[in-house]
Design an enzyme around this catalytic site. Structure first.
Site, short mmCIF file in Angstrom:
data_model
loop_
_atom_site.label_atom_id
_atom_site.label_comp_id
_atom_site.label_asym_id
_atom_site.label_seq_id
_atom_site.Cartn_x
_atom_site.Cartn_y
_atom_site.Cartn_z
N CYS A 114 1.19 -1.12 0.04
CA CYS A 114 0.16 -0.09 0.03
C CYS A 114 0.65 1.64 0.00
O CYS A 114 0.54 2.33 -0.05
CB CYS A 114 -0.36 0.04 1.22
SG CYS A 114 -2.36 -1.53 1.18
N HIS A 251 -3.00 7.53 1.92
CA HIS A 251 -3.45 5.76 1.87
C HIS A 251 -5.31 6.14 1.81
O HIS A 251 -5.74 6.44 3.15
CB HIS A 251 -2.49 5.36 1.72
CG HIS A 251 -3.24 3.27 1.42
ND1 HIS A 251 -3.76 3.48 0.83
CD2 HIS A 251 -3.56 2.35 2.60
CE1 HIS A 251 -3.58 2.02 0.50
NE2 HIS A 251 -3.24 1.53 1.93
N ASN A 281 -10.55 0.15 -0.68
CA ASN A 281 -8.81 -0.07 -0.69
C ASN A 281 -7.99 -0.73 -1.97
O ASN A 281 -8.26 -1.95 -2.19
CB ASN A 281 -8.10 -1.01 1.21
CG ASN A 281 -6.53 -1.10 0.98
OD1 ASN A 281 -5.77 -0.01 -0.15
ND2 ASN A 281 -5.97 -1.32 1.70
O1 UT7 Z 1 -4.34 -0.80 3.87
C1 UT7 Z 1 -3.69 -1.08 4.87
C2 UT7 Z 1 -3.83 -2.00 5.06
N1 UT7 Z 1 -4.88 -3.17 5.50
C3 UT7 Z 1 -5.78 -1.88 7.38
O2 UT7 Z 1 -5.29 -0.68 7.04
C4 UT7 Z 1 -7.34 -2.57 7.38
C5 UT7 Z 1 -6.79 -2.38 9.15
N2 UT7 Z 1 -7.18 -2.78 9.79
C6 UT7 Z 1 -9.13 -1.65 9.89
O3 UT7 Z 1 -9.20 -1.52 8.61
C7 UT7 Z 1 -9.55 -2.95 10.41
O4 UT7 Z 1 -9.65 -3.64 11.97
C8 UT7 Z 1 -10.56 -3.96 10.25
C9 UT7 Z 1 -11.87 -2.89 9.39
C10 UT7 Z 1 -10.29 -4.96 9.37
C11 UT7 Z 1 -11.91 -4.77 10.86
O5 UT7 Z 1 -12.68 -4.25 12.22
P1 UT7 Z 1 -12.24 -3.92 13.20
O6 UT7 Z 1 -12.92 -3.03 14.42
O7 UT7 Z 1 -10.28 -3.93 14.28
O8 UT7 Z 1 -13.21 -5.21 13.60
P2 UT7 Z 1 -12.34 -6.58 14.11
O9 UT7 Z 1 -11.36 -6.83 13.05
O10 UT7 Z 1 -12.27 -6.29 15.85
O11 UT7 Z 1 -13.67 -7.55 14.40
C12 UT7 Z 1 -15.07 -7.42 14.61
C13 UT7 Z 1 -15.85 -8.33 15.10
C14 UT7 Z 1 -15.57 -9.67 14.93
O12 UT7 Z 1 -16.79 -10.57 15.01
P3 UT7 Z 1 -16.80 -10.84 17.07
O13 UT7 Z 1 -15.69 -11.78 16.93
O14 UT7 Z 1 -16.78 -9.31 17.89
O15 UT7 Z 1 -17.80 -11.44 16.98
C15 UT7 Z 1 -15.46 -10.44 13.49
O16 UT7 Z 1 -16.01 -11.54 13.28
O17 UT7 Z 1 -16.74 -8.13 13.43
C16 UT7 Z 1 -16.34 -9.36 12.33
N3 UT7 Z 1 -16.64 -9.58 11.39
C17 UT7 Z 1 -17.59 -8.62 10.45
N4 UT7 Z 1 -19.14 -8.64 10.72
C18 UT7 Z 1 -19.42 -8.52 9.58
C19 UT7 Z 1 -15.32 -9.13 10.67
N5 UT7 Z 1 -15.44 -8.87 9.12
C20 UT7 Z 1 -16.99 -8.75 9.01
C21 UT7 Z 1 -17.61 -8.35 8.56
N6 UT7 Z 1 -18.81 -8.21 8.26
N7 UT7 Z 1 -16.71 -8.22 7.05
#
Ligand code: UT7
Length: 324
Positions: A114, A251, A281
């Site tokens: 990225c 980004h 992204n």
């Molecule tokens: O270019 C650089 C690379 N990437 C990034 O910058 C991404 C960096 N990370 C992020 O943007 C965030 O961490 C995410 C958007 C990927 C995730 O957001 P989060 O607030 O950190 O959520 P989480 O991973 O803590 O997940 C919360 C909950 C989980 O369920 P439980 O364990 O709380 O029951 C996940 O299983 O949301 C669940 N979950 C989803 N639910 C619905 C994860 N993905 C999804 C989804 N739809 N697509």
């Protein structure tokens, strides 16, 4: 006097097909509400079957050359930032070079995930400053849809395909901070984080292409601190501050990361270019796509002071301060 890399024009290309969050909710266990709330993404573009990264990059390059009003034959350096090349080799940049009908100069790919566009800008700027190259095409082009695991809701909702490009020209400037062009670049990487965002395949390891894997929370945890640190370093090196910026072109990974970084840096929300809602992204393509959007609608103007920044797989991160 100092040689500066001045942006003469920008162009971009997005594949026709739009995949909305509602479409994704039919493919994996997710909702429009979750995706919008956690990322700010509403939709993303997906390349057509058979549409390769070089095609996206070529179209963006052609648009940038037209915007700059520059003859492709005057380009002597092509750098393509991508993590999704057409083939393991040769460099996808040479396909774009051939597509433009250019047979001279140098063309190569650059891999910093990225952060690829910022790394590419630093590399192009360094090469232009040697005096060995006069005009460069810097392209960010990606088809991340090809390396996504479409059954993994934690990653497949985040990424999209697209390409953006800029034409850079070596110009003699007074050597002051009011110069046009790239004023400073700052690059960083830390391989201790290499398994937090990676692709589980490759020519030397599995002999397969592999799929993107990410510990999203871990990436998120580091993102704002790394971004603000490198941006502040760029400010320190030039004597500028966030108040002097006309535009912040980050980004586009996650609206929450962008908002958090802008807030911590003291950049006004109305000076931030946002495209993540419409593009998702697009990795190395996201900054030139955002730059292009800001230029096309007249927000970013000649003479504006613009900070570009990115962070991603590796981890790699970096910032570039540019006067348009
Ligand atoms: O270019 C650089 C690379 N990437 C990034 O910058 C991404 C960096 N990370 C992020 O943007 C965030 O961490 C995410 C958007 C990927 C995730 O957001 P989060 O607030 O950190 O959520 P989480 O991973 O803590 O997940 C919360 C909950 C989980 O369920 P439980 O364990 O709380 O029951 C996940 O299983 O949301 C669940 N979950 C989803 N639910 C619905 C994860 N993905 C999804 C989804 N739809 N697509």
């Amino acid at each position: 006097m100092k040689i500066r890399s001045v942006i003469l024009g920008a162009g971009c290309y997005l594949p026709e097909r739009v995949l909305t969050n509602t479409d994704l909710a039919k493919m994996v266990d997710t909702t429009d509400e979750w995706i919008v709330q956690r990322t700010g993404i509403h939709e993303r573009h997906i390349a057509a079957p058979g549409q390769v990264t070089s095609e996206l990059g070529l179209r963006a390059a052609q648009a940038a050359l037209a915007d700059a009003n520059v003859d492709p034959q005057t380009i002597d350096l092509i750098i393509l930032a991508t993590s999704t090349p057409d083939n393991t080799f040769p460099a996808t940049a040479v396909s774009i070079q051939a597509g433009l009908g250019i047979t001279g100069g140098a063309a190569f790919d650059l891999q910093a995930v990225c952060s690829g566009f910022v790394y590419g800008l630093a590399t192009a700027d360094g090469l232009l400053q040697t005096g060995n190259f006069k005009r460069a095409l810097l392209i960010g082009a990606e088809t991340f849809s090809r390396i996504l695991d479409w059954t993994d809701r934690t990653t497949c909702v985040l990424f999209g395909d697209g390409a953006g490009a800029v034409v850079l020209e070596a110009q003699e400037q007074p050597g002051e901070r009011t110069d046009r062009g790239v004023l400073i670049t700052r690059l960083r990487s830390d391989g201790r984080h290499k398994t937090k965002l990676y692709v589980d395949g490759g020519p030397s390891s599995t002999q397969t292409v592999g799929h993107l894997r990410m510990e999203g929370k871990e990436v998120f945890r580091h993102a704002v601190a790394m971004i603000t640190d490198v941006v502040e370093d760029a400010f320190r090196a030039t004597g500028y501050t966030a108040k002097d910026l006309d535009w912040f072109v980050p980004h586009q990974a996650n609206k929450r990361i962008i908002d958090g970084s802008a807030h911590k840096l003291g950049v006004d929300a109305n000076k931030v270019i946002i495209t993540v809602d419409k593009h998702g992204n697009t990795s190395a393509a996201s900054i030139p796509l955002a730059l292009c959007a800001g230029l096309a609608d007249g927000r970013i103007k000649r003479g504006d002071l613009v900070m570009l920044e990115a962070m991603g797989g590796g981890f790699t991160w970096g910032a570039a301060l540019v006067r348009m």
